[in-house]
Design a protein around this motif. Sequence first.
Motif, PDB file in Angstrom:
ATOM      1  N   ARG A  96       0.828  -1.205   0.000  1.00 53.53           N
ATOM      2  CA  ARG A  96       0.000   0.000   0.000  1.00 53.53           C
ATOM      3  C   ARG A  96       0.863   1.256   0.000  1.00 53.53           C
ATOM      4  N   THR A 100       0.805   3.794  -3.203  1.00 58.30           N
ATOM      5  CA  THR A 100       0.318   5.140  -2.922  1.00 58.30           C
ATOM      6  C   THR A 100       1.411   6.172  -3.188  1.00 58.30           C
ATOM      7  N   SER A 101       2.633   5.860  -2.781  1.00 54.71           N
ATOM      8  CA  SER A 101       3.736   6.801  -2.978  1.00 54.71           C
ATOM      9  C   SER A 101       4.091   6.947  -4.444  1.00 54.71           C
ATOM     10  N   ALA A 103       2.258   6.674  -6.906  1.00 55.80           N
ATOM     11  CA  ALA A 103       1.204   7.398  -7.628  1.00 55.80           C
ATOM     12  C   ALA A 103       1.406   8.907  -7.546  1.00 55.80           C
ATOM     13  N   ASP A 104       2.298   9.351  -6.662  1.00 57.55           N
ATOM     14  CA  ASP A 104       2.586  10.771  -6.501  1.00 57.55           C
ATOM     15  C   ASP A 104       3.648  11.177  -7.524  1.00 57.55           C
ATOM     16  N   ASP A 188      -7.851   3.312  -7.247  1.00 57.07           N
ATOM     17  CA  ASP A 188      -7.210   3.742  -6.001  1.00 57.07           C
ATOM     18  C   ASP A 188      -5.939   2.913  -5.807  1.00 57.07           C
ATOM     19  N   PRO A 189      -4.774   3.556  -5.619  1.00 60.43           N
ATOM     20  CA  PRO A 189      -3.534   2.788  -5.457  1.00 60.43           C
ATOM     21  C   PRO A 189      -3.587   1.779  -4.316  1.00 60.43           C
ATOM     22  N   ALA A 190      -4.290   2.111  -3.233  1.00 58.35           N
ATOM     23  CA  ALA A 190      -4.395   1.178  -2.114  1.00 58.35           C
ATOM     24  C   ALA A 190      -5.198  -0.059  -2.504  1.00 58.35           C
ATOM     25  N   ASP A 191      -6.244   0.126  -3.320  1.00 55.84           N
ATOM     26  CA  ASP A 191      -7.032  -1.025  -3.780  1.00 55.84           C
ATOM     27  C   ASP A 191      -6.198  -1.919  -4.693  1.00 55.84           C
TER      28      ASP A 191
END
Length: 211
Positions: A96, A100-101, A103-104, A188-191
């Motif tokens: 995760r 998430t990172s 994706a930034d 969603d990156p977490a998904d």
Amino acid sequence: MPENSRRRRPEARPEEILDAALSVFSEQGFAAARVEDIARAAGLSKGAIYLYFPSKEAMLNGLVERSAGHLAKTAEAMVASGAPRDAETGLRNLLRMLFTSMADPAISAAPRLVFAEAGRFPVIADFYRRQVLEIARGAMRALLEAGVGANVFRPVDADAFMRAVAGPAFAHMALTTTFTLPPDTLTDPADMADALADILLHGLKPRAPAS
């Protein structure tokens, strides 16, 4: 020297220079970028740039350290604190964080620059390997060892495990940014991280129905 550059706090200038370097490298490519262009984008003189960074390579190294390097050290700390207690949760949290990172754009831009230029500049590839990949490799090895020790994971090759965990994050970054192929559903990156964690942990074979 521009008037506003004299009013800046000296401690803020390295970050401003790196921001300008990232913009110029992304627009022109590392090889074509000139220190004069970076100085202009930062609102500083060329001489002022050299007070903080002796070369373009040093600026790219600085970008790597503050993005991918920081990410690798964060992964190392996450594994050290969480994996001994619960390796499976540690794997899920690690994925995760990675997705998430990455994706930034502020974090993924430097790795994308390195991948684009490493073939022509081996010294850049070597720096990335030492400051990012080796740290990440150690964290993945520690996570695997913790899981095997707790009988949560089966013993597998550590380098294959690293590639299976980290590879999807880089592939997702490339597909989304370079090839403009974002996912249809797992936006969603977490998904996406959770879905990949499930595949890593359980594989593709059908699960036996619950009795």
